[in-house]
Design an enzyme around this catalytic site. Structure first.
Site, mmCIF file in Angstrom:
data_model
loop_
_atom_site.group_PDB
_atom_site.id
_atom_site.type_symbol
_atom_site.label_atom_id
_atom_site.label_comp_id
_atom_site.label_asym_id
_atom_site.label_seq_id
_atom_site.Cartn_x
_atom_site.Cartn_y
_atom_site.Cartn_z
ATOM 1 N N THR A 73 -6.850 1.509 4.422
ATOM 2 C CA THR A 73 -6.398 0.756 5.780
ATOM 3 C C THR A 73 -7.051 0.762 7.139
ATOM 4 O OG1 THR A 73 -4.018 0.338 4.967
ATOM 5 C CG2 THR A 73 -4.307 0.246 7.643
ATOM 6 N N ARG B 122 -0.295 -3.728 -7.832
ATOM 7 C CA ARG B 122 -1.401 -4.280 -6.622
ATOM 8 C C ARG B 122 -2.755 -3.341 -6.933
ATOM 9 N NH1 ARG B 122 -4.257 -3.773 -0.733
ATOM 10 N NH2 ARG B 122 -5.404 -3.903 -1.923
ATOM 11 N N CYS C 9 4.263 -14.013 -11.726
ATOM 12 C CA CYS C 9 2.547 -12.970 -10.755
ATOM 13 C C CYS C 9 2.982 -12.776 -9.842
ATOM 14 C CB CYS C 9 1.935 -14.035 -11.405
ATOM 15 S SG CYS C 9 0.151 -13.240 -10.352
ATOM 16 N N CYS D 119 -1.008 -9.358 -8.186
ATOM 17 C CA CYS D 119 -2.160 -8.178 -8.317
ATOM 18 C C CYS D 119 -3.552 -8.417 -8.777
ATOM 19 C CB CYS D 119 -1.624 -7.260 -9.153
ATOM 20 S SG CYS D 119 -1.775 -7.232 -11.001
ATOM 21 N N SER E 109 0.991 -1.124 -0.027
ATOM 22 C CA SER E 109 -0.248 -0.417 0.128
ATOM 23 C C SER E 109 1.248 1.195 -0.066
ATOM 24 C CB SER E 109 -1.335 0.311 0.719
ATOM 25 O OG SER E 109 -1.406 1.295 1.010
ATOM 26 N N CYS F 32 -5.445 -8.927 -14.221
ATOM 27 C CA CYS F 32 -5.777 -9.777 -15.515
ATOM 28 C C CYS F 32 -6.887 -10.558 -15.193
ATOM 29 C CB CYS F 32 -4.859 -10.779 -15.805
ATOM 30 S SG CYS F 32 -4.388 -12.267 -14.285
ATOM 31 N N CYS G 208 -0.468 -6.345 -17.362
ATOM 32 C CA CYS G 208 -0.143 -6.691 -16.538
ATOM 33 C C CYS G 208 1.409 -5.771 -16.441
ATOM 34 C CB CYS G 208 -0.181 -8.496 -16.407
ATOM 35 S SG CYS G 208 0.838 -9.091 -15.608
#
Length: 551
Positions: free
Chosen positions: A340, A304, A520, A523, A55, A526, A496
C-alpha cells in the site's frame, strides 16, 4: 459519429484504490498551492470507493505521512490500531515454532505500522479527494483505451450499460462515456485488463522479468474478546503447503474484537490438484489458529491476486499519454507483505510529474520525470533489497530457500549489495501434467472453522447482472475440455476461489465447461494461472462484483 458523450480533464485515473486516490490528492494539492484550476477524475468499477478493495492489511504509513502529514488527527480509520506485537511462526501439522525477532532484519518487525481495513482507508481518502474537487465516478468501469491520431493515449471509455448476454441492447441501455485527458493514469490493480493491452502496445515489460503472483484469500472473524489483543500481528509459513508450493498465512488483531486472517498461495505451484481455497481452510484447522477462532463467527470473505514479482518485474512506468501506478505496475514488497505504501508513493510521483508537464505546457511529452523519480525513490530501494527473496524460495524450496533469502536480506540490510538478481518464470508455465502429480484429498468443511466456497462467496456480497455478456472470455472455447481437462485435470475448478468454473456433463454424458460468471470476485487468478492462457478477464458492467464492507 460516436453516440458516446465525452468529457475533458487534465488527468483521468482508472481505479479508486490507494494509488489512484493518492495520485488525485497529490495533483490537487499542487494545483491548489499554485492557485491553478486543474481537473481530475477517478473511474471506479466498484459500486463505491472501497467496494473492491481487499488487503491484509498491515500498513506502513510512510507514504501517508508524506501525503497527509496530520492524518492521525483527522479521524482516519487506520489510526485506530497501531501494531503492538509482531510474531512469525513456522508451522508443522500440529506444532508451531516462533522465529525470534533477532533472526530477521529490522524492516521486517512492523515497528510503527498500523492494521485495519484498507477499504475503509480508501473511503476516507476518497472523501478527502472529493472535498478537494476530484470528481469520482463509482460504478463506472473503464472498458476501452482511446488513442490520439499519433498513437498516444487520449483517455478511456466506460463500458456500455444495459447490454444483454446475446449482445442486444436492453430497454435500459446507456452508451458508455468517453473521458479525455492530457494524462491518463492506470491504477487498475493486479492484472488490469487495460494494463495488459498497454504493456503489449508500448512494450512496457520488454526489459523486465515476467510478473508473478500470489492468491490471497481473506476472512474477517469476530472473536471472543478474551482472545483479542489489539495490534497483535501473526505471520506463518510452512504447513499446510507441501512440495512444489509456497506461501503463508496471516492473522491480524484489528479493532472491535475482530481479526483479519488469510492465506496466500504463490501461483507458481506445480500440482494441478492443489486448491488455494482448500489450503486456506485447512490452515485454519491448525491447533494454534483454530484456538483463536473457536467461539468466534466468520463475517466476511474475499480473494484477490497479489503482485509478487517485485524489483525485477517493474515495467517501464510511462508511455505516450499516461502512466502505470500502484499494482498495475507491481510494487509489493513480498517479505514485508506490504504494497500500500509503495503504491501510494507511485501515484504521488506520477501526479507530480504530470502536474509539472501540464503547467509547463508540455502535455505532449511522456512522463519521463515519473520514471526518474522512481529510480531515485525509497520505493525502488526497498524493492531492490528484497529482490531475491521470492525466487530463492521458489528455486530452493521453503526451508533452504528461506535460509538463503534470510542471508540475502541481512547482507543487503548491512549495505552489502548482492551482485546478481534472480529471474522469474510465468506462473502459468509452472503446472505439471496431472499424470505426474498426486491428487490432494482435502477434508470436508466442518461449518464451524472451515467452510465451502459457495457459502464463502455469499459473504463477499458478490453480485452481477446475470443478463450481461460474460466477462470471462475464452480465446478458444474448446481448450478447457480438449486440453486442460485431460492434461491438467481441469485446474480452473480448483484454483478459482469462488466456484466460477465447473466441468459438468452435457446431454450426451460428455464433459462440458461451465462458467458461473456471477460468482466472480474479480481476483484475476484465472487470467494468471490458466496453463493455456486461454482465459481473458475483462471488466463486467460497472458496479458488478464483490461489495466488501470492511476488508
Amino acid at each position: 459519429m460516436s453516440e458516446r458523450e465525452s468529457m475533458p480533464y487534465d488527468v483521468v485515473i482508472v481505479g479508486g484504490g490507494p494509488a489512484g486516490l493518492s495520485a488525485a490528492i497529490r495533483f490537487k494539492q499542487l494545483a491548489d498551492e499554485a492557485g491553478k484550476d486543474l481537473s481530475v477524475c477517478i473511474l471506479e468499477k466498484g459500486s463505491e470507493i472501497g467496494a473492491h478493495i481487499l488487503s491484509g492489511a498491515v500498513i506502513d504509513p510512510k507514504a501517508l505521512d508524506e501525503l497527509i502529514p496530520n492524518w492521525r488527527d483527522e479521524d482516519c480509520p487506520m489510526a485506530q490500531t497501531p501494531v503492538t506485537e509482531n510474531h512469525h511462526w513456522v508451522l508443522t501439522k500440529k506444532k508451531k515454532f516462533a522465529l525470534p525477532h533477532i533472526m530477521t532484519p529490522s524492516f521486517m518487525h512492523n515497528k510503527g505500522t498500523y492494521t485495519g481495513s484498507l477499504g475503509n482507508l480508501c473511503r476516507w481518502l476518497g472523501e478527502r479527494a472529493e472535498n478537494m474537487g476530484v470528481e469520482i465516478f463509482p460504478g463506472f468501469a473503464a472498458a476501452e483505451i482511446l488513442y490520439n491520431d499519433d498513437g498516444s493515449v487520449k483517455g478511456v471509455a466506460t463500458g456500455d450499460m444495459g447490454i444483454a448476454r446475446d449482445g442486444s441492447k436492453k430497454p435500459d441501455y446507456q452508451p458508455g462515456l468517453e473521458l479525455h485527458a492530457k494524462y491518463t493514469f492506470f491504477a487498475e490493480g493486479v492484472r488490469g485488463h487495460l494494463t495488459k493491452i498497454l504493456k503489449e502496445k508500448f512494450a512496457l515489460d520488454a526489459d523486465s522479468e515476467p510478473q508473478i503472483y500470489g492468491l490471497g484469500i481473506k476472512e474477517l472473524w469476530d472473536i471472543d474478546p478474551d482472545k483479542h489483543v489489539p495490534g497483535r500481528v501473526i505471520h506463518s509459513q510452512g504447513w499446510p503447503l507441501g512440495e512444489g508450493a509456497n506461501g503463508g498465512g496471516f492473522l491480524y488483531h484489528q479493532a472491535d474484537n475482530q481479526v483479519a486472517l488469510g492465506f496466500v498461495t504463490w501461483l507458481n505451484y506445480e500440482n494441478p490438484y492443489l486448491s488455494p481455497f482448500e489450503e486456506m481452510q485447512r490452515w485454519k484447522q491448525h491447533p494454534e489458529i483454530r484456538k483463536i477462532l473457536e467461539g468466534g463467527k466468520r463475517v466476511s470473505y474475499g480473494a484477490r491476486a497479489i503482485n509478487d514479482g517485485g524489483f525485477q518485474s517493474v515495467p517501464k512506468l510511462y508511455f505516450p499519454g499516461g502512466a502505470l501506478i500502484g499494482c498495475s505496475a507491481g510494487f509489493v514488497n513480498v517479505p514485508r507483505i506490504k504494497g500500500t505504501h509503495t503504491a501510494m508513493k507511485s501515484g504521488m510521483m506520477a501526479a507530480e510529474a504530470a502536474y509539472e508537464a501540464i503547467v509547463a505546457d508540455r502535455e505532449s511529452d511522456e512522463l519521463t520525470a515519473y520514471g526518474t523519480a522512481y529510480e531515485n525513490s525509497w520505493v525502488r530501494e526497498e524493492l531492490r533489497i528484497v529482490r531475491n527473496v521470492l525466487p530463492a524460495a521458489e528455486k530452493y524450496g521453503d526451508f533452504l530457500g528461506s535460509i538463503i533469502a534470510g542471508i540475502n536480506m541481512w547482507a543487503e540490510n548491512f549495505g552489502i549489495k548482492m551482485p546478481f538478481t534472480m529471474k522469474h518464470h510465468p506462473d502459468h508455465s509452472r503446472l505439471k501434467r496431472a499424470e505426474h502429480c498426486r491428487p490432494i484429498e482435502y477434508p470436508k468443511p466442518d461449518g464451524v472453522i472451515s467452510f465451502d466456497r459457495l457459502s464463502s462467496v455469499f459473504l463477499s456480497n458478490t453480485n452481477h447482472e446475470e443478463d450481461q455478456p460474460v466477462h470471462l472470455q475464452l480465446k478458444d472455447p474448446s481448450v478447457p475440455v480438449d486440453v486442460n481437462l485431460p492434461t491438467f485435470a481441469g485446474p480452473s475448478q480448483r484454483y478459482c476461489p469462488a466456484g466460477v468454473y465447473e466441468f459438468v456433463e452435457d446431454e450426451s454424458g460428455q464433459p462440458k465447461f461451465q462458467i458461473n460468471a456471477q460468482n466472480c470476485v474479480h481476483c484475476k487468478t484465472c487470467d494468471i494461472k490458466d496453463p493455456s492462457q486461454n482465459i481473458n478477464w475483462v471488466v463486467p458492467e460497472g458496479g458488478g462484483g464483490p461489495n466488501y464492507p470492511n476488508m
